[in-house]
Design an enzyme around this catalytic site. Structure first.
Site, short mmCIF file in Angstrom:
data_model
loop_
_atom_site.label_atom_id
_atom_site.label_comp_id
_atom_site.label_asym_id
_atom_site.label_seq_id
_atom_site.Cartn_x
_atom_site.Cartn_y
_atom_site.Cartn_z
N TYR A 72 0.83 -1.21 0.00
CA TYR A 72 0.00 0.00 0.00
C TYR A 72 0.86 1.25 0.00
CZ TYR A 72 -3.90 3.08 1.08
OH TYR A 72 -4.85 4.08 1.03
N PHE A 124 -6.87 19.41 -25.18
CA PHE A 124 -7.57 18.14 -25.37
C PHE A 124 -8.94 18.20 -24.68
CE2 PHE A 124 -8.30 13.64 -24.11
CZ PHE A 124 -8.37 13.11 -25.38
N ASP A 125 -9.89 17.37 -25.10
CA ASP A 125 -11.27 17.53 -24.58
C ASP A 125 -11.37 17.37 -23.06
OD1 ASP A 125 -10.84 14.81 -24.89
OD2 ASP A 125 -12.81 14.35 -25.68
N ASP A 214 1.05 18.84 -21.48
CA ASP A 214 0.13 17.71 -21.55
C ASP A 214 0.84 16.72 -22.48
OD1 ASP A 214 -1.86 15.89 -21.95
OD2 ASP A 214 -3.37 17.32 -22.63
N ALA A 216 0.86 13.30 -23.31
CA ALA A 216 0.42 11.96 -23.70
C ALA A 216 1.30 11.34 -24.79
CB ALA A 216 -1.04 11.99 -24.15
N LYS A 257 -1.05 6.23 -23.74
CA LYS A 257 -0.53 6.55 -25.08
C LYS A 257 0.94 6.14 -25.11
CE LYS A 257 -4.56 8.80 -24.92
NZ LYS A 257 -4.60 10.10 -24.41
N HIS A 449 -19.64 13.60 -26.79
CA HIS A 449 -19.42 12.66 -27.89
C HIS A 449 -19.42 11.20 -27.44
CE1 HIS A 449 -14.79 11.88 -28.08
NE2 HIS A 449 -15.10 12.24 -26.87
C1 LIG Z 1 -5.71 10.94 -23.77
C2 LIG Z 1 -5.31 12.31 -23.49
C3 LIG Z 1 -5.62 12.92 -22.28
C4 LIG Z 1 -6.46 12.24 -21.20
O1 LIG Z 1 -5.90 11.06 -20.79
P1 LIG Z 1 -6.78 9.77 -20.35
O2 LIG Z 1 -5.75 8.78 -19.97
O3 LIG Z 1 -7.61 9.38 -21.51
O4 LIG Z 1 -7.60 10.20 -19.19
C5 LIG Z 1 -5.19 14.20 -22.07
N1 LIG Z 1 -4.51 14.86 -23.02
C6 LIG Z 1 -4.20 14.32 -24.20
C7 LIG Z 1 -3.43 15.08 -25.20
C8 LIG Z 1 -4.59 13.03 -24.48
O5 LIG Z 1 -4.32 12.50 -25.67
#
Ligand SMILES: *Cc1c(COP(=O)(O)O)cnc(C)c1O
Length: 457
Positions: A72, A124-125, A214, A216, A257, A449
């Site tokens: 833990y 990103f969304d 960000d 990913a 990703k 979406h």
């Molecule tokens: C996928 C993604 C996110 C969010 O990540 P999740 O693991 O899907 O929650 C944030 N920013 C970008 C650029 C992404 O491609």
């Protein structure tokens, strides 16, 4: 003769795919309310919905899972992950989270307050969602070139320094941080140049602001810097990553990703105050600090995945497959966001289905047609994804309307790429017969979406 390019791995385990008939697919898509998220995966032949969490792990990652430490507190898998992240990014403080949006939730709970303005490049969304749900505003400062899908420029994901500086000059006191998405997902998986990251850093410093990446797809971004930007051709991917992150104060990461795992995320930063602030939200939202929503074994697999993906052989195999598919679409004259980005093809649906008005959602219509044609599942990145304006509640038709075909990492072969290309060609060839789109019959306020219900017109 020069040897052809081939994958830097071989296949050890396979998963059968199910094909279907057009008649079956017509029934299934109707039952799914014409929303491809609502399909069952065995109703799909080639799944290009997302590259998120859909990759294949390596034998080394599976081996690492067996060594996962499920303690833990103080798990050795956490320290293995933390050390790997620090080695690749230079960031000393690490908080694991269950995925990327959870990293946003934890860090933004500390940093974003009502009325705040967060400039960036096509947020990103989920990032936009986590800003707007806090009654703050995401201001898009992406270069205008990104809007012209046919323009061939090497770094279409860049932040426009003039737009960014304007936001800061007018509203510096309201800006908690600048966020740069690498690669720029929403603009078509387009990379951001090292020069641009340096420019953003300089503007941030001028106004005393911090920068979040960000991240990913940071490895894909590093590969494009290596292949497209002067002076990086003989640097390793790890060296390029290290320099990229030297221009940031922290990062949020969706490990699904470029982390090469099926679930996971993290926050990393060089600032103790951000770490201390985020900690307070990690514990109630995610879990204790040395697991934060992840299993020990998953942290171990992520550590290996990050290490593996930041090697040239692996990332080159990945990007070259996406470029292979793009070359096939070129043969057929199908318009997509050029030059192709790192993780997906973004077909310019407005140009393909040019008889369908914006109000009938051309990209969603194209996604449905491609599914009917061959059981290929793509994703609308367009007017439905854009949600409504938070103030006027009108649909936002200002951006691009794209059909995204994501390529999962280390999953499909180039034969599958050929099927995708020919299926798209068949739809493209009969595009003038497709004159009506879809209408929304049910939707949510944010991130509609995923669950929107549609009717075919
Ligand atoms: C996928 C993604 C996110 C969010 O990540 P999740 O693991 O899907 O929650 C944030 N920013 C970008 C650029 C992404 O491609």
């Amino acid at each position: 003769m020069e040897l052809p390019f081939a994958e830097s791995w071989k296949i050890k385990m396979v998963e059968p795919l199910r094909k279907s008939t057009r008649q079956e697919r017509e029934q299934w898509i109707k039952e799914a309310n014409y929303n491809l998220f609502q399909l069952k995966s065995d109703q799909v032949y080639i799944d290009c919905l997302t590259d998120s969490g859909t990759g294949a792990m390596s034998d080394r990652q599976w081996a690492a899972m067996m060594m996962g430490d499920e303690s833990y507190a103080g798990s050795s898998s956490f320290f293995m992950l933390k050390d790997t992240i620090t080695r690749i990014t230079g960031f000393e403080y690490v908080i694991p989270t269950h995925q990327g949006r959870a990293a946003e939730n934890v860090l933004f709970s500390h940093l974003v307050t009502p009325g705040a303005i967060v400039p960036g490049n096509s947020h990103f969304d989920t990032t936009k969602g986590h800003i707007e749900s806090r009654k703050a505003f995401a201001v898009d400062c992406t270069v205008d070139e990104a809007k012209d899908t046919q323009l061939e420029v090497p770094f279409k994901g860049n932040v426009d320094p003039v737009k960014l500086e304007k936001v800061l000059a007018e509203n510096a006191d309201k800006v908690p941080f600048i966020i740069v998405t690498i690669t720029n997902n929403t603009a078509g998986g387009q990379p951001v140049s090292m020069e641009n990251l340096r420019q953003v850093r300089a503007i941030a410093d001028k106004y005393g602001k911090r920068v979040i990446f960000d991240s990913a797809r940071f490895v894909e971004n590093a590969y494009f810097i290596r292949t497209r930007e002067e002076g990086y051709g003989d640097k390793t991917i790890k060296e390029i990553c290290k320099e990229m992150f030297s221009y940031a104060d922290g990062m949020t990461m969706s490990s699904k990703k470029d982390g090469l795992v099926n679930m996971g995320g993290f926050i990393a930063t060089r600032h103790e105050d951000w770490y201390e602030g985020a900690k307070r939200f990690c514990i109630p939202f995610e879990g204790y600090l040395t697991y934060g929503g992840m299993n020990g074994r998953d942290m171990a697999a992520l550590a290996v995945g990050l290490d593996e993906n930041t090697e040239l052989d692996n990332i080159e195999t990945r990007i070259r497959q996406v470029q292979y598919l793009a070359a096939r679409l070129d043969e057929f004259g199908i318009p997509y966001q050029r030059p192709v980005g790192g993780h997906a093809i973004f077909v310019d649906a407005d140009k393909v289905l040019d008889q369908i008005p914006k109000e009938e959602f051309p990209a969603q219509t194209l996604a449905i047609e491609l599914y009917l044609e061959a059981g290929i599942r793509g994703c609308e990145i367009g007017y439905i994804l854009a949600d409504r304006d938070p103030v006027t509640r009108e649909n936002r038709f200002g951006g691009l309307d794209l059909l995204r075909l994501c390529i999962a990492r280390r999953v499909y072969t180039n034969n599958h790429m050929d099927v995708i290309a020919v299926a798209l060609k068949n739809v493209f060839d009969r595009r003038h017969e497709i004159t009506r789109g879809v209408k929304i019959v049910w939707e949510t306020e944010l991130m509609r979406h995923f669950t929107v219900k549609l009717e075919r017109l």
